[in-house]
Structure formats: structure tokens, C-alpha cells
Motif scaffolding. Structure first.
Motif, PDB file in Angstrom:
ATOM      1  N   THR A 121      -9.083  29.879 -50.805  1.00  0.00           N
ATOM      2  CA  THR A 121     -10.283  30.811 -50.685  1.00  0.00           C
ATOM      3  C   THR A 121     -11.767  29.930 -51.219  1.00  0.00           C
ATOM      4  O   THR A 121     -12.468  29.970 -50.592  1.00  0.00           O
ATOM      5  CB  THR A 121     -10.132  32.045 -51.337  1.00  0.00           C
ATOM      6  OG1 THR A 121      -8.742  32.642 -50.705  1.00  0.00           O
ATOM      7  CG2 THR A 121     -11.171  33.102 -50.735  1.00  0.00           C
ATOM      8  N   ILE A 124     -14.723  28.574 -48.950  1.00  0.00           N
ATOM      9  CA  ILE A 124     -16.303  29.297 -49.083  1.00  0.00           C
ATOM     10  C   ILE A 124     -16.981  28.136 -49.442  1.00  0.00           C
ATOM     11  O   ILE A 124     -18.160  27.853 -48.851  1.00  0.00           O
ATOM     12  CB  ILE A 124     -16.250  30.041 -50.532  1.00  0.00           C
ATOM     13  CG1 ILE A 124     -15.365  31.560 -50.156  1.00  0.00           C
ATOM     14  CG2 ILE A 124     -17.549  30.563 -50.738  1.00  0.00           C
ATOM     15  CD1 ILE A 124     -15.064  32.421 -51.310  1.00  0.00           C
ATOM     16  N   LYS A 125     -16.613  26.862 -50.033  1.00  0.00           N
ATOM     17  CA  LYS A 125     -17.371  25.875 -50.481  1.00  0.00           C
ATOM     18  C   LYS A 125     -17.653  25.215 -49.211  1.00  0.00           C
ATOM     19  O   LYS A 125     -18.734  24.477 -48.881  1.00  0.00           O
ATOM     20  CB  LYS A 125     -16.753  25.057 -51.521  1.00  0.00           C
ATOM     21  CG  LYS A 125     -16.682  25.316 -53.026  1.00  0.00           C
ATOM     22  CD  LYS A 125     -15.984  24.518 -53.793  1.00  0.00           C
ATOM     23  CE  LYS A 125     -15.815  25.158 -55.176  1.00  0.00           C
ATOM     24  NZ  LYS A 125     -14.792  24.363 -55.932  1.00  0.00           N
ATOM     25  N   ILE A 185     -15.069  34.115 -44.463  1.00  0.00           N
ATOM     26  CA  ILE A 185     -13.683  34.689 -44.946  1.00  0.00           C
ATOM     27  C   ILE A 185     -13.236  35.775 -44.562  1.00  0.00           C
ATOM     28  O   ILE A 185     -13.846  37.026 -44.564  1.00  0.00           O
ATOM     29  CB  ILE A 185     -13.692  34.621 -46.430  1.00  0.00           C
ATOM     30  CG1 ILE A 185     -14.356  33.481 -47.184  1.00  0.00           C
ATOM     31  CG2 ILE A 185     -12.188  35.042 -47.102  1.00  0.00           C
ATOM     32  CD1 ILE A 185     -13.414  32.209 -46.920  1.00  0.00           C
ATOM     33  N   ILE A 214     -15.589  34.228 -57.295  1.00  0.00           N
ATOM     34  CA  ILE A 214     -15.638  34.366 -55.589  1.00  0.00           C
ATOM     35  C   ILE A 214     -17.047  34.736 -55.244  1.00  0.00           C
ATOM     36  O   ILE A 214     -17.505  34.240 -54.329  1.00  0.00           O
ATOM     37  CB  ILE A 214     -14.510  35.295 -55.261  1.00  0.00           C
ATOM     38  CG1 ILE A 214     -13.138  34.409 -55.526  1.00  0.00           C
ATOM     39  CG2 ILE A 214     -14.416  35.385 -53.644  1.00  0.00           C
ATOM     40  CD1 ILE A 214     -12.667  33.154 -54.815  1.00  0.00           C
ATOM     41  N   CYS A 215     -17.549  35.847 -55.816  1.00  0.00           N
ATOM     42  CA  CYS A 215     -18.810  36.405 -55.186  1.00  0.00           C
ATOM     43  C   CYS A 215     -20.052  35.658 -55.363  1.00  0.00           C
ATOM     44  O   CYS A 215     -20.733  35.481 -54.670  1.00  0.00           O
ATOM     45  CB  CYS A 215     -18.986  38.057 -55.750  1.00  0.00           C
ATOM     46  SG  CYS A 215     -17.691  39.238 -55.195  1.00  0.00           S
ATOM     47  N   ALA A 258     -19.494  32.773 -53.119  1.00  0.00           N
ATOM     48  CA  ALA A 258     -20.131  33.199 -51.640  1.00  0.00           C
ATOM     49  C   ALA A 258     -21.279  33.427 -51.236  1.00  0.00           C
ATOM     50  O   ALA A 258     -21.954  32.983 -50.376  1.00  0.00           O
ATOM     51  CB  ALA A 258     -19.157  34.533 -51.276  1.00  0.00           C
ATOM     52  N   HIS A 316     -23.120  29.954 -51.227  1.00  0.00           N
ATOM     53  CA  HIS A 316     -22.713  29.082 -49.996  1.00  0.00           C
ATOM     54  C   HIS A 316     -23.145  29.967 -48.727  1.00  0.00           C
ATOM     55  O   HIS A 316     -22.924  29.620 -47.504  1.00  0.00           O
ATOM     56  CB  HIS A 316     -21.270  28.671 -50.146  1.00  0.00           C
ATOM     57  CG  HIS A 316     -21.106  27.566 -51.094  1.00  0.00           C
ATOM     58  ND1 HIS A 316     -21.277  26.320 -50.780  1.00  0.00           N
ATOM     59  CD2 HIS A 316     -20.674  27.526 -52.248  1.00  0.00           C
ATOM     60  CE1 HIS A 316     -21.108  25.634 -51.675  1.00  0.00           C
ATOM     61  NE2 HIS A 316     -20.581  26.481 -52.801  1.00  0.00           N
ATOM     62  N   VAL A 348     -22.144  32.729 -47.594  1.00  0.00           N
ATOM     63  CA  VAL A 348     -20.593  32.863 -46.767  1.00  0.00           C
ATOM     64  C   VAL A 348     -20.271  34.421 -46.823  1.00  0.00           C
ATOM     65  O   VAL A 348     -20.400  35.153 -47.897  1.00  0.00           O
ATOM     66  CB  VAL A 348     -19.595  32.171 -47.406  1.00  0.00           C
ATOM     67  CG1 VAL A 348     -18.172  32.587 -47.004  1.00  0.00           C
ATOM     68  CG2 VAL A 348     -19.468  30.722 -47.017  1.00  0.00           C
ATOM     69  N   ILE A 393     -17.813  37.575 -46.834  1.00  0.00           N
ATOM     70  CA  ILE A 393     -16.309  37.793 -46.991  1.00  0.00           C
ATOM     71  C   ILE A 393     -16.295  39.185 -46.088  1.00  0.00           C
ATOM     72  O   ILE A 393     -16.621  40.102 -46.611  1.00  0.00           O
ATOM     73  CB  ILE A 393     -16.064  38.051 -48.388  1.00  0.00           C
ATOM     74  CG1 ILE A 393     -16.722  36.738 -49.342  1.00  0.00           C
ATOM     75  CG2 ILE A 393     -14.602  38.268 -48.717  1.00  0.00           C
ATOM     76  CD1 ILE A 393     -16.061  36.672 -50.810  1.00  0.00           C
TER      77      ILE A 393
END
Ligand code: MN3
Length: 387
Positions: free
Chosen positions: A114, A118-119, A124, A139-140, A143, A146, A148, A150
Motif C-alpha cells: 500500500t 501511494i508513493k 487506493i 499512511i495518511c 497519501a 502524494h 492520493v 484512499i
């Protein structure tokens, strides 16, 4: 001349599991919209071969390297690239043509792929809740950095996400996650001391994989979902409430600052949240079974019993404590669930051991990625020692 719409390229990580196979059904029903670019599985090589022959992805990867030759040979007549090993799954997730990565792996194993996706800037579609449980903050942040999205696949979080559509920045007062209560909702604590893994695997409303079914029976799944909700929707622990709703028709609710509550309802069918994540913000016509109010005359609600189902209180504790505590909770749980499935420990012992681990494991307040890796590794060892 009609302009051809570019099909969205999908990577499905964990394609042989319950969510993975249902995602492929959604793809089959929408062939003009989606193309499968990559499929990955951990162990179920025969099903992966069958899926690869049917959907003809560019590449497949199998986590367990022992299956590499079998997979390679079975697809030798097709132009499909074949990889093996956990690292290859993480690498597949960042391939350039992929638009959406659907993460449906089990447990902690979903974290690295994951992060890679994201990178690489992929959208996602998140079904692997443990990724956010273990390392939600990381992760947040990643995200956001980048840019992105989720998109939740978990039915409760999809419900909340659907309730929030069109609400802009209207303040949320609280999120109300519904729980079916699982197969043991009405059992006494004495009875819970004797339930078997076979009984725990019989979920009343949802057909799911073994790990999440046990987590549902022990309410650990709901515990993970409150942590997942905290990260996905940026609310505080006090703003997240769980209500038991045995009919599993209301999938979750949002209460806004004016007191108004919005709910999302439907039949318990994961294909709906899967499709919504893949087609968001659009809704596509489906022929899934419709809910009929004439066949369900009442909705009932109960408070979750955290005395009988202590895992939910441990999850609240871990969420409030923060740092690597949710990662500790997850690692301990993965070990006890595996041991319970092998009938090595009883149902209530799972919670006893988890509580013990939460007290004894090394707490890290501001964990880095390496801290999470280390925590996961050490907590698994510690949990086995305590069993
Ligand atoms: Mn759920």
C-alpha cells in the motif's frame, strides 16, 4: 467516430480472497470500464492460475515462492509476467500503467504494497483495514504528500463515505459504525469459554475469509474499524460510536453538527462498496439483490457489550493511546487468531493474551516505518511466548 474510453487499469492485491474474487466479478460485469493489469495472491496458486487465464493480466505475483514454478509453467503459453515473493507484490503495486490498486490482502502484509502504491501515485481502494490500523498516521501523511485518494471498500466506511458525499466541509458530530454482533452476540461469558473455531467461522450475515470472520466474532474487527474510521475521516476517538444492529442493513451512519443523521442502507453484499470505490464518484447500475422493507419488519439496535467482547475496549484504548499501540494490538491479534483457528487456544483466551501483550510490549510514541516493522516482529514473538 466514437471516442474510445480508456479503461481503468486495476491491480488487485489478494485476488484469490473473498474481496478479491468479488472484485473480479465486478470487473466482469463492467468489462468496458476496467481492465485487470495485475493480480497477486499469497498461497492459492490454483485459483490465481484460473484467474490469470480468464482475465489475462500483464502480470501476476504469488507471495509464497514455493508456488513460483507451478504458476510460471501453468501460464507459459500466455504473455503474462510471473513473479514470486512478498517484495514482488509490493513492486507490482507501483507499475506505471496501473490507475487503481485494490488492497485486499490479509493483515499486516498489506502495509508495504500500500505504501509503494501511494508513493507511485495510485488511487487506493482500501479493503485491507489492518494497513490503517497498524500505521494510519504514516499512511495518511504519505497519501497527503502524494495527493492520493484512499477510497474505503470496507462496508461501514463506504457507508460513511457515501453519507459524506456532497456535504463539503459540514462538521461531523459523530460517526456511528454499525456491527452485526457476530455469531456469538447472545452467548453468555460462560458459553463463550467453550465456543469452537468452527462455530466462530459461521457468520450470520456476511461471507468472508477466515481471519476477518474470527475478528467479527470477537468484535476485534469492529475495533479495527473504529481505528480505520479515525484515519479515513479525521475524527477523534470520542466522535466514533459503535452500535450493534443485527440485521446488517444499515451499514453505518454520520451525525452532523445540526443533529441530523444520515445512514446508508442496502443488502449485505460487498460488491456494492467494491464497485462504489472503483467507480467513485459515479454510481453504476447493478442487478444485485434489492432490500425489501416488506420482508424485514424491524431494525433493532443494542449497545456493544465490552465485558463479553473485550477486544473492542482494547481497540478504543489503542486508538486513544496512539503511537505503535494499534500496531501492537494488530500483531497480537494476528497471532492469537491463527492459534485459535488451530484450536490451540480458546475464544476468551484470545482477549486474555491480547490484554497481556498490550501491557508488556514496548510502547513507541512517534513510530517510524522501521519502528512498525520492529514492533510487528517483536510482538509476534512476545505473543507466542505468552500463549
Ligand atoms: Mn466491515
Amino acid at each position: 467516430m466514437q471516442e474510445e474510453i480508456k479503461k481503468k487499469q486495476l491491480a488487485i492485491l489478494g485476488s484469490t480472497g473473498s474481496i478479491g474474487t468479488q472484485t473480479l466479478e465486478v470487473v466482469s460485469e463492467n468489462e468496458t470500464l476496467f481492465e485487470v493489469y495485475a493480480l497477486t495472491a499469497n498461497n492459492q496458486v490454483d485459483l490465481l492460475i484460473e484467474q490469470a487465464r480468464k482475465y489475462q493480466p500483464e502480470m501476476v505475483a504469488i507471495g509464497n515462492e514455493a508456488h513460483y514454478l507451478k504458476l510460471k509453467n501453468a501460464l507459459a503459453d500466455l504473455p503474462i509476467k510471473v513473479f514470486a515473493g512478498a517484495d514482488s507484490i509490493a513492486q507490482v503495486a507501483e507499475m506505471q500503467p496501473i490507475d487503481i490498486v485494490l488492497t485486499a490482502m490479509v493483515g499486516y502484509s498489506g502495509l508495504k504494497p500500500t505504501m509503494n502504491a501511494i508513493k507511485a501515485g495510485k488511487i487506493i481502494a482500501l479493503a485491507n483495514k489492518e494497513t490503517l490500523v497498524v500505521a494510519g498516521e504514516l499512511i495518511c501523511d504519505l497519501a497527503a504528500k502524494h495527493n492520493v485518494s484512499i477510497l474505503p471498500v470496507d462496508s461501514e466506511h463506504s457507508a460513511i463515505f457515501q453519507c459524506l458525499a456532497g456535504e463539503g466541509n459540514n462538521p461531523i458530530e459523530k460517526l456511528i459504525l454499525t456491527a452485526s454482533g457476530g455469531p456469538f452476540r447472545t452467548k453468555t461469558i460462560t458459553e463463550l469459554g467453550h465456543v469452537s473455531s468452527a462455530e466462530a467461522l459461521k457468520h450470520p450475515n456476511w461471507e468472508m475469509g477466515a481471519k476477518i470472520t474470527i475478528d467479527s466474532a470477537s468484535l476485534m474487527n469492529k475495533g479495527f474499524e473504529i481505528i480505520e474510521a479515525k484515519w479515513l475521516f479525521g475524527v477523534t476517538p470520542e466522535q466514533i460510536e459503535v452500535v450493534v444492529h443485527p440485521q446488517s442493513i444499515i451499514h453505518s451512519m454520520v451525525q452532523f453538527a445540526d443533529g441530523s443523521i444520515k445512514a446508508q442502507l442496502g443488502m449485505p453484499d460487498m460488491k456494492l462498496p467494491i464497485q462504489y470505490a472503483l467507480t467513485y464518484p459515479d454510481r453504476l447500475k447493478t442487478n444485485f439483490p434489492r432490500f425489501d422493507f416488506n420482508l424485514c419488519s424491524q431494525f433493532t439496535f443494542e449497545r456493544p457489550d465490552m465485558e463479553r467482547f473485550r477486544n473492542l475496549s482494547y481497540a478504543y484504548y489503542a486508538m486513544e493511546k496512539g503511537g505503535n499501540m494499534p500496531c501492537i494490538l494488530n500483531a497480537a491479534n494476528e497471532v492469537v487468531v491463527a492459534e485459535f483457528l488451530k484450536n490451540k487456544i480458546g475464544f476468551l483466551q484470545m482477549s486474555d493474551i491480547i490484554e497481556d501483550v498490550l501491557m508488556k510490549a514496548q510502547f513507541v510514541e512517534k513510530p517510524t516505518y522501521d519502528d512498525y516493522v520492529k514492533t510487528d516482529e517483536l510482538v509476534r514473538i512476545l505473543t507466542m511466548e505468552l500463549i
